[in-house]
Each structure stands twice: as structure tokens, then as C-alpha cells.
Design a protein around this motif. Structure first.
Motif, PDB file in Angstrom:
ATOM      1  N   ASP A 176       0.841  -1.188   0.000  1.00  0.00           N
ATOM      2  CA  ASP A 176       0.000   0.000   0.000  1.00  0.00           C
ATOM      3  C   ASP A 176       0.885   1.250   0.000  1.00  0.00           C
ATOM      4  OD1 ASP A 176      -2.451   1.381  -0.009  1.00  0.00           O
ATOM      5  OD2 ASP A 176      -2.462   1.567   2.170  1.00  0.00           O
ATOM      6  N   GLY A 177       1.851   1.249  -0.894  1.00  0.00           N
ATOM      7  CA  GLY A 177       2.748   2.398  -1.030  1.00  0.00           C
ATOM      8  C   GLY A 177       3.818   2.423   0.046  1.00  0.00           C
ATOM      9  N   ARG A 222      -1.463  -5.249  -4.787  1.00  0.00           N
ATOM     10  CA  ARG A 222      -1.477  -3.790  -4.800  1.00  0.00           C
ATOM     11  C   ARG A 222      -2.834  -3.310  -5.284  1.00  0.00           C
ATOM     12  NH1 ARG A 222       3.024  -1.251  -8.224  1.00  0.00           N
ATOM     13  NH2 ARG A 222       2.462  -2.900  -9.706  1.00  0.00           N
ATOM     14  N   HIS A 223      -3.250  -2.144  -4.830  1.00  0.00           N
ATOM     15  CA  HIS A 223      -4.554  -1.599  -5.193  1.00  0.00           C
ATOM     16  C   HIS A 223      -4.460  -0.892  -6.535  1.00  0.00           C
ATOM     17  CE1 HIS A 223      -8.271   1.024  -4.271  1.00  0.00           C
ATOM     18  NE2 HIS A 223      -8.669  -0.200  -4.532  1.00  0.00           N
ATOM     19  N   HIS A 224      -4.145  -1.672  -7.568  1.00  0.00           N
ATOM     20  CA  HIS A 224      -3.997  -1.137  -8.922  1.00  0.00           C
ATOM     21  C   HIS A 224      -4.668  -2.101  -9.896  1.00  0.00           C
ATOM     22  CE1 HIS A 224      -1.235   2.003  -7.694  1.00  0.00           C
ATOM     23  NE2 HIS A 224      -0.487   1.104  -7.062  1.00  0.00           N
ATOM     24  N   GLY A 225      -5.059  -1.566 -11.046  1.00  0.00           N
ATOM     25  CA  GLY A 225      -5.625  -2.410 -12.083  1.00  0.00           C
ATOM     26  C   GLY A 225      -7.101  -2.724 -11.835  1.00  0.00           C
ATOM     27  N   SER A 227     -10.527  -4.678 -10.884  1.00  0.00           N
ATOM     28  CA  SER A 227     -10.908  -5.666  -9.862  1.00  0.00           C
ATOM     29  C   SER A 227     -11.400  -6.930 -10.558  1.00  0.00           C
ATOM     30  CB  SER A 227     -11.995  -5.111  -8.961  1.00  0.00           C
ATOM     31  OG  SER A 227     -11.549  -3.958  -8.272  1.00  0.00           O
TER      32      SER A 227
END
Length: 231
Positions: A176-177, A222-225, A227
Motif C-alpha cells: 500500500d505504497g 497492490r490496489h492497482h488495475g 478488480s
């Protein structure tokens, strides 16, 4: 880079040693670009783990102003004063205590020290990455430092983590970064290798994988892309 790995009374031994060895080896492979050390909120001291009472020595104080990476372990074992820990249940498990019942007590004791203030100072600096292994994320969550963040912990602590307002992810490693969290106890190996790849590059991480004859498990989340749809 300076990586400071935090010790507190009752810490889990493997939570500390796995990332320490990985980061130390990565620093050597990178020609000294990364240095790892054991620290405590109180400064240099012997700190007793929750695993058989084995101690490790913190050689310095946790210093958010100089650390580039701070790693927080979880807890283990029965550490606490009389009345602080659950009573023995004679009707369960043959009257033997169950380790997981005592871990929240140990984590709570860590939260009632100077540690949360130092961790908050580290998290307030965007250039510092704070990482946790196993119940280490619960230390941050119990101190009110993870609300709204994406994180994981040991599978037995996921409900507790969720109750503090954390976006819980069932993954081996969650990025998360400036916050990277690991799940179970052995995830300290995967977390350390992922941090090496992220900070020093894949060749360094691969060299340490070969040295330890260990391949990382799971895909870091990671919270990317997009869902995923239900499978």
C-alpha cells in the motif's frame, strides 16, 4: 538505506529474524547499499521474545528521522503479568493454554509504550516505508495508524484488523505504497525479498533467493488495475 527492525517485549522471533537475514544479505549483495539493525523504542537493551524467552539485543533506538525502512514484527507466547492474560480453561485442550489467546495482550502492552508515537512519526514521513510481519500490522492498527489503509495480518487476526477500520486483504504480501504488510509468520521471508526487489532491484532479490534456496510465495497485492470478477 537504513532498515530498522523493531523489538518489543514478547515479539515473535521468526518475524524478526526472517526479514533481518534477508535484508542483511541483500545489503551485502548490493555492496552495502542497505544496512539492517535491531532497535527498540527505548534504545539499546536486551529484549525477550515470546518464543521460549529467547532474547535479542537492540543495538539502537528506533529513529524515524533517519530510518528509510521500519519493520514491525508480531507477538508470540505468553507474556504478561498475573491477571493480564486469560485464565486457564480446564475444559479445553486438556487444560492447556492456547497461545493465540495471549497475543492480543502482548500487542496491547507494546501499544502502551513509546512505540506508537515513534511509528506515527515514521508514517508521517512519506519517504519512510513501514513494513509489518504477521501481527505487526495489528500493533499499528491498535494504535490507530491504519484506518482506511490496505493491509493484511495472520489469518487468525484478520477480523481484529478489520474491526479497526482497515481494508483487509487476504494476501501473502500487501503493498500500500509506504506501507507493506505480510501475513503469517513465515511471510517475513517473502516480505523481505519483495522489499529488496522494490528498493534495490530484482537482481539483488534473486541473488538472495538463490543464497537461501527459497522462492517467494504468492503474488504481492497492490490496489492497482481492474478488480477481478467472481471466479
Amino acid at each position: 538505506m537504513l532498515a530498522q527492525i523493531v523489538l518489543f517485549d514478547g515479539f515473535d522471533l521468526l518475524d524478526v529474524l526472517a526479514p533481518y537475514e534477508v535484508l542483511h544479505a541483500g545489503g551485502m549483495a548490493a555492496g552495502g547499499m542497505l544496512r539492517a539493525e535491531l532497535v527498540s523504542a527505548e534504545g539499546p537493551r536486551e529484549v525477550v521474545s515470546g518464543v521460549g524467552g529467547v532474547p535479542l539485543r537492540a543495538t539502537a533506538a528506533l529513529d524515524p528521522a533517519t530510518a528509510d525502512l521500519v519493520v514491525v514484527p508480531g507477538a508470540a507466547g505468553r507474556v504478561g503479568e498475573p491477571g493480564e492474560v486469560p485464565d486457564l480453561d480446564a475444559d479445553a485442550d486438556g487444560g492447556e493454554w492456547r497461545e493465540h489467546e495471549f497475543i492480543p495482550v502482548t500487542l496491547g502492552r507494546a501499544v502502551n509504550t513509546g512505540l506508537p508515537g515513534l511509528l506515527k512519526a515514521a508514517m508521517d514521513r512519506p519517504e519512510v516505508t513501514v513494513a509489518t510481519v504477521c501481527g505487526g500490522s495489528l500493533v499499528l492498527a491498535m494504535a490507530g495508524l491504519l484506518e482506511g489503509r490496505w493491509a493484511t495480518t495472520h489469518h487468525m487476526g484478520l477480523d481484529m484488523l478489520d474491526a479497526t477500520g482497515v481494508n483487509v486483504v487476504r494476501a501473502r504480501v500487501v503493498d500500500d505504497g509506504d506501507l507493506v504488510t505480510g501475513a503469517g509468520v513465515t511471510s517475513g521471508l517473502d516480505l523481505g525479498l519483495y522489499l529488496l526487489e522494490r528498493e534495490l532491484g530484482p537482481q539483488i532479490a534473486h541473488a538472495v533467493e538463490e543464497l537461501f534456496a527459497y522462492e517467494r510465495r504468492g503474488t504481492p497485492w497492490r490496489h492497482h488495475g481492474p478488480s477481478p470478477i467472481a471466479l
